[in-house]
Design a protein around this motif. Structure first.
Motif, PDB file in Angstrom:
ATOM      1  N   LEU A  50       6.728   4.402 -12.635  1.00  0.00           N
ATOM      2  CA  LEU A  50       5.341   3.978 -12.538  1.00  0.00           C
ATOM      3  C   LEU A  50       5.301   2.993 -11.375  1.00  0.00           C
ATOM      4  O   LEU A  50       6.167   2.129 -11.269  1.00  0.00           O
ATOM      5  CB  LEU A  50       4.978   3.279 -13.844  1.00  0.00           C
ATOM      6  CG  LEU A  50       3.528   3.094 -14.235  1.00  0.00           C
ATOM      7  CD1 LEU A  50       2.918   4.443 -14.562  1.00  0.00           C
ATOM      8  CD2 LEU A  50       3.455   2.199 -15.460  1.00  0.00           C
ATOM      9  N   TYR A  51       4.343   3.138 -10.472  1.00  0.00           N
ATOM     10  CA  TYR A  51       4.267   2.214  -9.351  1.00  0.00           C
ATOM     11  C   TYR A  51       3.008   1.371  -9.453  1.00  0.00           C
ATOM     12  O   TYR A  51       1.932   1.895  -9.739  1.00  0.00           O
ATOM     13  CB  TYR A  51       4.252   2.967  -8.022  1.00  0.00           C
ATOM     14  CG  TYR A  51       5.572   3.557  -7.653  1.00  0.00           C
ATOM     15  CD1 TYR A  51       6.594   2.750  -7.145  1.00  0.00           C
ATOM     16  CD2 TYR A  51       5.824   4.916  -7.804  1.00  0.00           C
ATOM     17  CE1 TYR A  51       7.818   3.290  -6.814  1.00  0.00           C
ATOM     18  CE2 TYR A  51       7.051   5.465  -7.471  1.00  0.00           C
ATOM     19  CZ  TYR A  51       8.043   4.643  -6.977  1.00  0.00           C
ATOM     20  OH  TYR A  51       9.259   5.166  -6.645  1.00  0.00           O
ATOM     21  N   MET A  52       3.179   0.094  -9.219  1.00  0.00           N
ATOM     22  CA  MET A  52       2.022  -0.787  -9.183  1.00  0.00           C
ATOM     23  C   MET A  52       1.881  -1.325  -7.776  1.00  0.00           C
ATOM     24  O   MET A  52       2.843  -1.769  -7.159  1.00  0.00           O
ATOM     25  CB  MET A  52       2.193  -1.937 -10.171  1.00  0.00           C
ATOM     26  CG  MET A  52       0.980  -2.843 -10.199  1.00  0.00           C
ATOM     27  SD  MET A  52       1.221  -4.241 -11.287  1.00  0.00           S
ATOM     28  CE  MET A  52       1.242  -3.435 -12.856  1.00  0.00           C
ATOM     29  N   GLU A  53       0.670  -1.253  -7.277  1.00  0.00           N
ATOM     30  CA  GLU A  53       0.391  -1.733  -5.933  1.00  0.00           C
ATOM     31  C   GLU A  53      -0.594  -2.887  -6.078  1.00  0.00           C
ATOM     32  O   GLU A  53      -1.653  -2.715  -6.665  1.00  0.00           O
ATOM     33  CB  GLU A  53      -0.233  -0.572  -5.152  1.00  0.00           C
ATOM     34  CG  GLU A  53      -0.380  -0.756  -3.686  1.00  0.00           C
ATOM     35  CD  GLU A  53      -1.118   0.434  -3.064  1.00  0.00           C
ATOM     36  OE1 GLU A  53      -0.817   0.787  -1.938  1.00  0.00           O
ATOM     37  OE2 GLU A  53      -2.013   1.000  -3.716  1.00  0.00           O
ATOM     38  N   ALA A  54      -0.233  -4.048  -5.560  1.00  0.00           N
ATOM     39  CA  ALA A  54      -1.122  -5.207  -5.697  1.00  0.00           C
ATOM     40  C   ALA A  54      -1.612  -5.652  -4.329  1.00  0.00           C
ATOM     41  O   ALA A  54      -0.846  -5.708  -3.369  1.00  0.00           O
ATOM     42  CB  ALA A  54      -0.391  -6.359  -6.387  1.00  0.00           C
ATOM     43  N   LEU A  55      -2.894  -5.931  -4.259  1.00  0.00           N
ATOM     44  CA  LEU A  55      -3.543  -6.311  -3.001  1.00  0.00           C
ATOM     45  C   LEU A  55      -3.405  -7.826  -2.830  1.00  0.00           C
ATOM     46  O   LEU A  55      -4.194  -8.581  -3.379  1.00  0.00           O
ATOM     47  CB  LEU A  55      -5.012  -5.907  -3.080  1.00  0.00           C
ATOM     48  CG  LEU A  55      -5.876  -5.912  -1.836  1.00  0.00           C
ATOM     49  CD1 LEU A  55      -5.434  -4.817  -0.885  1.00  0.00           C
ATOM     50  CD2 LEU A  55      -7.316  -5.692  -2.213  1.00  0.00           C
TER      51      LEU A  55
END
Lengths: 151, 135
Positions: free
Chosen positions: A56-61
């Motif tokens: 699972l990939y989480m991308e945070a701005l």
């Protein structure tokens, strides 16, 4: 820590609407969500979740955050992300600002993960202002191929 | 530093984007601008922009920031709070900025532009001559 979330249903509805407009093609771009949060943002940083086979990939701005300030912890199906983004390097007097639009300050956010994660193998990378967290799924959460016996 | 919110649509300055016609979408990056005795510093949040995808241009005193942002991940999106689109913003510089000495750097998704003041715009100390009183 399973919490009942009132907004879960609303988020699902929003996703359905987004997908419906996406099917109509790129000529309706104004219906899709695109904005950068300013100072009044409710939650910071904003995140995206992506699902791949085993991860699972989480991308945070989080543009301009101090890389050494990041603190990521995964426990019991929740991920806590904290850090700090300084407005400017060094000290600048408030009167010296002509414009102040960027979000800044310390942040912390807790996210409930949809699947079980192997806590020991979490990776994180900070690139071009995006924080990318790789969350390998726990063995029992991985998709399994089931062979059909033909008799 | 005045901002071109409505870019002029005549001659060389016709760089404005019309979202109704353009297939590509643009958003304005949020900026901080502060002043020091030496000049102005502009900070712009440009998350997801690789150094090669950033275009900072100065033409006819108009500073244009244009950048393409890309997501870092592949995979099927299952939850979405933000989307990365292209960035576009213009500023009109006054002649009090030394336009030949502007420097730019991109670090962790933040663009830092240093706009030094022109010599004539810098504060100057004027020494006061004191005449000796006639004896």
């Amino acid at each position: 820590m399973a919490t009942w979330d009132l907004f879960d249903g609303i988020e699902g509805l929003r996703r359905d609407i987004d997908q419906a407009f996406e099917r109509m093609g790129p000529q309706f771009p104004m219906f899709r969500t695109a904005f950068l949060p300013g100072r009044a943002a409710r939650e910071y940083p904003l995140i995206n979740l992506y699902d791949e086979q085993n991860t699972l990939y989480m991308e945070a701005l989080a543009p301009g955050a101090d890389p050494s300030s990041f603190n990521i912890s995964v426990a019991g199906g929740t991920l806590t992300l904290s850090g700090e983004k300084r407005r400017v390097p060094g000290e600048v007097k408030h009167e010296a600002f002509h414009r102040e639009e960027r979000a800044a300050g310390k942040f912390v956010r807790t996210i409930e993960l949809p699947v079980e994660i192997d806590d020991s193998k979490v990776t994180a990378e900070y690139k071009n202002g995006l924080l990318l967290i790789g969350l390998p799924k726990a063995e029992k959460a991985k998709p399994r191929q089931i062979n059909v016996q033909v008799t | 530093m005045a901002e071109k919110t409505v870019p002029t649509m005549s001659g060389k300055q016709a760089t404005g984007r019309e979202t109704t016609r353009d297939q590509e979408r643009y958003i304005q990056p949020p900026v901080d601008i502060y002043e020091t005795p030496e000049g102005l510093t502009l900070l712009a949040d440009l998350p997801g922009v690789a150094p090669g995808e950033l275009d900072v241009r100065l033409e006819d005193s108009i500073l244009t920031i244009r950048a393409k942002a890309k997501h870092a991940v592949t995979g099927e999106p299952i939850y979405r709070e933000f989307e990365l689109v292209n960035f576009f913003r213009q500023f009109e510089l006054s002649d009090r900025v030394d336009q030949g000495k502007i420097t730019a750097r991109l670090n962790h998704g933040v663009l830092t532009l240093e706009l030094p003041k022109a010599e004539k715009a810098k504060p100057r100390q004027i020494t006061v001559q004191v005449e000796k009183a006639a004896a």
